[in-house]
Design an enzyme around this catalytic site. Sequence first.
Site, mmCIF file in Angstrom:
data_model
loop_
_atom_site.group_PDB
_atom_site.id
_atom_site.type_symbol
_atom_site.label_atom_id
_atom_site.label_comp_id
_atom_site.label_asym_id
_atom_site.label_seq_id
_atom_site.Cartn_x
_atom_site.Cartn_y
_atom_site.Cartn_z
ATOM 1 C CD GLU A 17 -3.018 1.297 0.405
ATOM 2 O OE1 GLU A 17 -2.558 2.206 -0.463
ATOM 3 O OE2 GLU A 17 -4.260 0.831 0.632
ATOM 4 C CG ASP A 18 -0.928 4.687 -1.501
ATOM 5 O OD1 ASP A 18 -1.273 3.941 -0.919
ATOM 6 O OD2 ASP A 18 -1.375 5.845 -2.174
ATOM 7 C CG ASP A 49 -5.202 8.987 6.463
ATOM 8 O OD1 ASP A 49 -4.706 8.977 7.644
ATOM 9 O OD2 ASP A 49 -6.385 9.083 5.578
HETATM 10 P P1 IMP Z 1 -7.843 4.350 4.395
HETATM 11 O O1 IMP Z 1 -8.271 3.347 4.089
HETATM 12 O O2 IMP Z 1 -8.329 5.995 4.767
HETATM 13 O O3 IMP Z 1 -6.091 4.183 5.618
HETATM 14 O O4 IMP Z 1 -7.320 4.696 3.527
HETATM 15 C C1 IMP Z 1 -6.425 4.523 2.456
HETATM 16 C C2 IMP Z 1 -6.051 4.965 1.540
HETATM 17 O O5 IMP Z 1 -6.159 6.698 1.245
HETATM 18 C C3 IMP Z 1 -4.329 5.730 0.652
HETATM 19 O O6 IMP Z 1 -4.337 4.044 -0.322
HETATM 20 C C4 IMP Z 1 -4.266 6.325 -0.018
HETATM 21 O O7 IMP Z 1 -5.362 6.300 -1.527
HETATM 22 C C5 IMP Z 1 -5.770 7.762 0.490
HETATM 23 N N1 IMP Z 1 -4.795 8.366 1.057
HETATM 24 C C6 IMP Z 1 -5.238 8.585 2.689
HETATM 25 N N2 IMP Z 1 -4.253 9.561 2.883
HETATM 26 C C7 IMP Z 1 -4.407 9.613 1.995
HETATM 27 C C8 IMP Z 1 -3.244 11.089 2.136
HETATM 28 O O8 IMP Z 1 -2.442 11.680 2.617
HETATM 29 N N3 IMP Z 1 -2.536 11.438 0.121
HETATM 30 C C9 IMP Z 1 -2.949 11.064 -0.904
HETATM 31 N N4 IMP Z 1 -3.800 9.750 0.242
HETATM 32 C C10 IMP Z 1 -4.377 9.416 0.948
HETATM 33 MG MG MG Z 2 -6.077 8.294 -3.870
#
Ligand code: IMP
Ligand code: MG
Length: 179
Positions: A98-99, A102
């Site tokens: 994953e990138d 969050d």
């Molecule tokens: P989560 O489900 O909230 O953990 O989000 C995961 C996805 O949200 C990541 O794979 C990103 O594509 C996107 N994301 C979360 N934070 C950022 C950020 O600071 N910049 C860009 N994309 C983000």
């Molecule tokens: Mg994204």
Amino acid sequence: MRQDIERILFSEEQLQNRIAELGAELTRDYRDKNPIFVGVLKGCFIFMADLLRSVDVYCTMDFMAVSSYGDGTTTTGAVKINKDLSRDIAGRHVIIVEDILDSGITLAYLKRYLSVRNPASIRIVTLLDKPARRRADIKADYAGFEVEDAFVVGYGLDYAEEYRNLPYIGVLKSEIYSK
Ligand code: IMP
Ligand code: MG
């Protein structure tokens, strides 16, 4: 494009150095395990390309595409699978790439979604970890860098599909997403 970046968090050189370390760790941990790396598109594409070139074990790769965000900067809480794996993972050691981790909602969902296919193991490698915003009970097994609670772009990460091609990771100026 670069004038939209408030400051650089991780330079190309910092990224390459840390990714080489992650690659060495994975090489040690997965020797003789023939793991399958599962990249989460689209954000993983640059990280995965660099990471896998520093992993020296027999392995295969596959990709999934998921969306949870729409064009905003916070998660909608709902995860949609836009592209599933092309092969079976039963009995395989899976490493999700994953990138950024969050809220954790995407990875918690993906891990559950893949675990019912009976892989031998599932671990997570993420380039960035933003623990301040965690909502799901999930941790990365390997993480490149911890980041503060700021919206970051570049090196695969986007805002509304743009900025993925920046070679470094930077904080996006807030006026870009509040206009
Ligand atoms: P989560 O489900 O909230 O953990 O989000 C995961 C996805 O949200 C990541 O794979 C990103 O594509 C996107 N994301 C979360 N934070 C950022 C950020 O600071 N910049 C860009 N994309 C983000
Ligand atoms: Mg994204």
